[in-house]
Design a protein around this motif. Structure first.
Motif, PDB file in Angstrom:
ATOM      1  N   MET A 208       0.828  -1.134  -0.075  1.00  0.00           N
ATOM      2  CA  MET A 208      -0.076  -0.133  -0.137  1.00  0.00           C
ATOM      3  C   MET A 208       0.847   1.300  -0.027  1.00  0.00           C
ATOM      4  O   MET A 208       0.149   2.452  -0.120  1.00  0.00           O
ATOM      5  N   LEU A 209       2.164   1.130  -0.006  1.00  0.00           N
ATOM      6  CA  LEU A 209       2.974   2.240   0.241  1.00  0.00           C
ATOM      7  C   LEU A 209       2.937   3.206  -0.919  1.00  0.00           C
ATOM      8  O   LEU A 209       2.990   4.455  -0.795  1.00  0.00           O
ATOM      9  N   PRO A 210       2.768   2.873  -2.297  1.00  0.00           N
ATOM     10  CA  PRO A 210       2.586   4.065  -3.210  1.00  0.00           C
ATOM     11  C   PRO A 210       1.353   4.778  -2.904  1.00  0.00           C
ATOM     12  O   PRO A 210       1.547   6.098  -3.053  1.00  0.00           O
ATOM     13  N   ALA A 211       0.389   4.005  -2.552  1.00  0.00           N
ATOM     14  CA  ALA A 211      -0.761   4.860  -2.407  1.00  0.00           C
ATOM     15  C   ALA A 211      -0.446   5.774  -1.136  1.00  0.00           C
ATOM     16  O   ALA A 211      -1.036   7.030  -1.134  1.00  0.00           O
ATOM     17  N   LEU A 212       0.204   5.254   0.000  1.00  0.00           N
ATOM     18  CA  LEU A 212       0.271   6.002   1.088  1.00  0.00           C
ATOM     19  C   LEU A 212       1.126   7.223   0.865  1.00  0.00           C
ATOM     20  O   LEU A 212       0.930   8.396   1.265  1.00  0.00           O
ATOM     21  N   ASP A 213       2.190   6.908  -0.029  1.00  0.00           N
ATOM     22  CA  ASP A 213       2.901   7.924  -0.570  1.00  0.00           C
ATOM     23  C   ASP A 213       2.464   9.154  -1.303  1.00  0.00           C
ATOM     24  O   ASP A 213       2.703  10.484  -1.015  1.00  0.00           O
ATOM     25  N   ARG A 214       1.485   8.780  -2.237  1.00  0.00           N
ATOM     26  CA  ARG A 214       0.556   9.955  -2.861  1.00  0.00           C
ATOM     27  C   ARG A 214      -0.227  10.824  -1.923  1.00  0.00           C
ATOM     28  O   ARG A 214      -0.442  11.925  -2.109  1.00  0.00           O
ATOM     29  N   LEU A 215      -0.681  10.068  -0.958  1.00  0.00           N
ATOM     30  CA  LEU A 215      -1.613  10.583   0.205  1.00  0.00           C
ATOM     31  C   LEU A 215      -0.703  11.529   1.050  1.00  0.00           C
ATOM     32  O   LEU A 215      -1.132  12.812   1.303  1.00  0.00           O
ATOM     33  N   SER A 216       0.437  11.061   1.247  1.00  0.00           N
ATOM     34  CA  SER A 216       1.464  12.052   1.984  1.00  0.00           C
ATOM     35  C   SER A 216       1.775  13.504   1.366  1.00  0.00           C
ATOM     36  O   SER A 216       1.674  14.445   1.742  1.00  0.00           O
ATOM     37  N   GLN A 217       1.819  13.114  -0.087  1.00  0.00           N
ATOM     38  CA  GLN A 217       2.286  14.515  -0.732  1.00  0.00           C
ATOM     39  C   GLN A 217       1.056  15.172  -0.790  1.00  0.00           C
ATOM     40  O   GLN A 217       1.176  16.416  -0.704  1.00  0.00           O
ATOM     41  N   ALA A 218      -0.312  14.679  -0.806  1.00  0.00           N
ATOM     42  CA  ALA A 218      -1.338  15.376  -0.862  1.00  0.00           C
ATOM     43  C   ALA A 218      -1.417  16.216   0.371  1.00  0.00           C
ATOM     44  O   ALA A 218      -2.031  17.477   0.572  1.00  0.00           O
ATOM     45  N   ALA A 219      -1.129  15.638   1.527  1.00  0.00           N
ATOM     46  CA  ALA A 219      -1.195  16.006   2.948  1.00  0.00           C
ATOM     47  C   ALA A 219      -0.169  17.190   2.979  1.00  0.00           C
ATOM     48  O   ALA A 219      -0.663  18.317   3.491  1.00  0.00           O
ATOM     49  N   ARG A 220       0.933  17.066   2.499  1.00  0.00           N
ATOM     50  CA  ARG A 220       1.874  18.291   2.228  1.00  0.00           C
ATOM     51  C   ARG A 220       1.233  19.606   1.421  1.00  0.00           C
ATOM     52  O   ARG A 220       1.833  20.497   1.895  1.00  0.00           O
ATOM     53  N   GLU A 221       0.403  19.257   0.669  1.00  0.00           N
ATOM     54  CA  GLU A 221       0.019  20.203  -0.251  1.00  0.00           C
ATOM     55  C   GLU A 221      -1.538  20.605   0.323  1.00  0.00           C
ATOM     56  O   GLU A 221      -2.047  21.838  -0.330  1.00  0.00           O
ATOM     57  N   CYS A 222      -2.059  20.172   1.573  1.00  0.00           N
ATOM     58  CA  CYS A 222      -3.044  20.743   2.214  1.00  0.00           C
ATOM     59  C   CYS A 222      -3.002  21.955   2.450  1.00  0.00           C
ATOM     60  O   CYS A 222      -2.478  22.518   2.965  1.00  0.00           O
ATOM     61  N   ASP A 223      -4.448  22.750   2.090  1.00  0.00           N
ATOM     62  CA  ASP A 223      -4.536  24.150   2.581  1.00  0.00           C
ATOM     63  C   ASP A 223      -5.099  24.061   4.185  1.00  0.00           C
ATOM     64  O   ASP A 223      -6.041  23.783   4.372  1.00  0.00           O
ATOM     65  N   LEU A 224      -4.037  24.767   4.669  1.00  0.00           N
ATOM     66  CA  LEU A 224      -4.338  25.051   6.495  1.00  0.00           C
ATOM     67  C   LEU A 224      -4.886  26.268   6.765  1.00  0.00           C
ATOM     68  O   LEU A 224      -5.103  26.622   7.834  1.00  0.00           O
ATOM     69  N   LYS A 225      -4.802  27.610   5.750  1.00  0.00           N
ATOM     70  CA  LYS A 225      -4.931  28.657   6.136  1.00  0.00           C
ATOM     71  C   LYS A 225      -6.422  28.681   6.923  1.00  0.00           C
ATOM     72  O   LYS A 225      -6.415  29.679   7.579  1.00  0.00           O
ATOM     73  N   GLY A 226      -7.352  27.939   6.369  1.00  0.00           N
ATOM     74  CA  GLY A 226      -8.741  28.360   6.898  1.00  0.00           C
ATOM     75  C   GLY A 226      -8.929  27.821   8.465  1.00  0.00           C
ATOM     76  O   GLY A 226      -9.713  28.096   9.046  1.00  0.00           O
ATOM     77  N   VAL A 227      -7.935  27.042   8.872  1.00  0.00           N
ATOM     78  CA  VAL A 227      -7.915  26.548  10.392  1.00  0.00           C
ATOM     79  C   VAL A 227      -6.887  27.048  11.272  1.00  0.00           C
ATOM     80  O   VAL A 227      -6.804  26.735  12.470  1.00  0.00           O
ATOM     81  N   HIS A 228      -5.858  27.894  10.716  1.00  0.00           N
ATOM     82  CA  HIS A 228      -4.691  28.278  11.524  1.00  0.00           C
ATOM     83  C   HIS A 228      -5.407  29.102  12.866  1.00  0.00           C
ATOM     84  O   HIS A 228      -4.847  28.694  14.014  1.00  0.00           O
ATOM     85  N   SER A 229      -6.284  30.053  12.546  1.00  0.00           N
ATOM     86  CA  SER A 229      -6.883  30.603  13.827  1.00  0.00           C
ATOM     87  C   SER A 229      -7.571  29.658  14.641  1.00  0.00           C
ATOM     88  O   SER A 229      -7.401  29.708  16.128  1.00  0.00           O
ATOM     89  N   LEU A 230      -8.218  28.889  14.555  1.00  0.00           N
ATOM     90  CA  LEU A 230      -8.854  27.850  15.064  1.00  0.00           C
ATOM     91  C   LEU A 230      -7.851  26.811  15.964  1.00  0.00           C
ATOM     92  O   LEU A 230      -8.017  26.512  17.025  1.00  0.00           O
ATOM     93  N   LEU A 231      -7.115  26.579  14.871  1.00  0.00           N
ATOM     94  CA  LEU A 231      -5.668  25.686  15.606  1.00  0.00           C
ATOM     95  C   LEU A 231      -5.060  26.384  16.694  1.00  0.00           C
ATOM     96  O   LEU A 231      -5.016  25.804  17.726  1.00  0.00           O
ATOM     97  N   ALA A 232      -4.842  27.463  16.697  1.00  0.00           N
ATOM     98  CA  ALA A 232      -4.009  28.284  17.604  1.00  0.00           C
ATOM     99  C   ALA A 232      -5.083  28.632  19.073  1.00  0.00           C
ATOM    100  O   ALA A 232      -4.402  28.471  19.979  1.00  0.00           O
ATOM    101  N   SER A 233      -6.268  28.648  18.574  1.00  0.00           N
ATOM    102  CA  SER A 233      -7.237  28.900  19.657  1.00  0.00           C
ATOM    103  C   SER A 233      -7.296  27.675  20.661  1.00  0.00           C
ATOM    104  O   SER A 233      -7.251  27.473  21.803  1.00  0.00           O
TER     105      SER A 233
END
Length: 381
Positions: A208-233
């Motif tokens: 399953m590692l090829p699928a896992l690696d593609r998901l890892s790459q997608a996670a690195r590209e995930c947009d977190l801007k919308g939760v930064h303030s919530l995460l800090a809180s």
């Protein structure tokens, strides 16, 4: 009415979810361990599993590693474990040439999934070398400098260390899962599974590692801007509740949030993904404090791939509904359309009782209402 409109999962997320389900087959009350290992593998982080001897920590990790595939390394550390047992022996041919290098074939530096049992019993020499692999994915010893393909390292122990030096080492494991003996309500299931242990094949169809690696790459590209303030809180709430969090753990928690969003089929994180935050609390008491402090914020959390973990740490109706839908789907797949046995009927009825005890049917998510109808029909056939 509770809304439950999951995003469509990618093919890779579906493949990984099915691998998790196979790993969980035969595990009783250890489903969360399997899911957190996969979450950390996608996030590129490491996880500690803490619990008393005999609580199936090792079995849960091995089953998950078996389904993920790839090169696997496992070792039980002790006070007298030599570095060569973990990282490989000196290469005698190169030593005769005057260079101190190591033969790492089949050892930890070349592993893609690693499990170190009693990880805190390692010597200073072992742990210092291990730090470089965990932090940088680089093995350095003598003249050897090797890039390591490690996706996730799982450390297990009976308890957390009291030694401050070991606590600093433990901080490199971002996620913590604390396991306890199987509760009384699931003892019948435990006895049945334990009696039939080894009767089910691994059903591994490939790495399953090829699928896992593609998901890892997608996670690195995930947009977190919308939760930064919530995460800090959320981090502030955890600290105010007495949860000790280093800056390293705070920053790297974003990787778990991004991995959770990716495994739920989204390219941008939302408040629904903050259920992962209690995982970074370093002790069992701190985790309980984090769960209480974040109860309102993460109550709507859920995850289509990590249904048990999301329910455990969000503790909300959304996650519970998602887990029951998944449990029903697995039952229907397992029991099929053949003659219904007495045991099969009892298992259907147990899931239906849990649905009816936790939800008013008219207010339940449509997916859960549909699943209840399928389970009722299966009993009546």
């Amino acid at each position: 009415m509770i809304s439950m409109q999951p995003a469509p999962l990618s093919t890779d997320a579906i493949v990984l979810r099915e691998a998790i389900a196979r790993a969980q087959t035969g595990l009783v009350d250890r489903e969360v361990v399997a899911e957190v290992v996969v979450l950390c593998a996608v996030a590129g982080e490491h996880v500690l599993v803490i619990g008393a001897p005999g609580t199936a920590k090792s079995e849960a990790v091995r089953r998950t590693a078996d389904q993920l595939g790839g090169r696997y390394f496992e070792y039980l550390l002790g006070r007298f474990t030599e570095p060569n047992e973990i990282f490989g022996p000196v290469d005698l041919r190169r030593l005769r040439e005057g260079s101190v290098e190591f033969e790492t074939s089949g050892m930890l530096p070349e592993a893609e999934i690693a499990f170190l049992d009693e990880v805190f019993l390692g010597s200073t020499a072992v742990l210092n070398t291990l730090l470089g692999i965990l932090n940088e994915r680089v093995f350095r010893r003598g003249s050897s400098v090797l890039s390591c393909p490690l996706r996730v390292c799982v450390g297990a122990a009976n308890s957390l260390p009291d030694d401050p030096a070991l606590a600093a080492f433990a901080d490199r494991f971002l996620a913590r899962v604390f396991v306890t003996p199987v509760p009384d309500a699931r003892l019948d299931e435990l006895l049945e599974v334990g009696w039939n242990v080894g009767s089910q094949p691994s059903d591994l169809t490939g790495s399953m590692l090829p699928a896992l690696d593609r998901l890892s790459q997608a996670a690195r590209e995930c947009d977190l801007k919308g939760v930064h303030s919530l995460l800090a809180s959320a981090i502030r709430q955890m600290r105010q509740a007495g949860v000790p969090l280093s800056d390293r753990r705070v920053v790297r928690s974003q990787r778990l949030v991004a991995a959770a969003a990716t495994l739920d089929g989204r390219g941008a994180a939302t408040a629904d993904d903050l259920w992962v935050l209690p995982l970074i609390a370093p002790t069992l008491d701190a985790q309980a404090s984090a769960l209480e402090a974040l109860s309102d914020l993460v109550a709507q959390g859920r995850n289509a791939s990590l249904v048990y973990a999301a329910e455990e740490f969000a503790r909300g109706q959304q996650a519970r509904a998602a887990r029951l839908v998944e449990a029903g789907r697995r039952l229907l797949d397992e029991l099929g359309t053949g003659p219904l046995t007495h045991d099969g009927r009892l298992r259907y009825e147990a899931t239906l009782r849990e649905i009816d005890a936790g939800f008013i049917l008219a207010d339940a998510p449509q997916a859960l209402q549909d699943m209840r109808g399928l389970l009722v029909a299966a009993i009546r056939r």
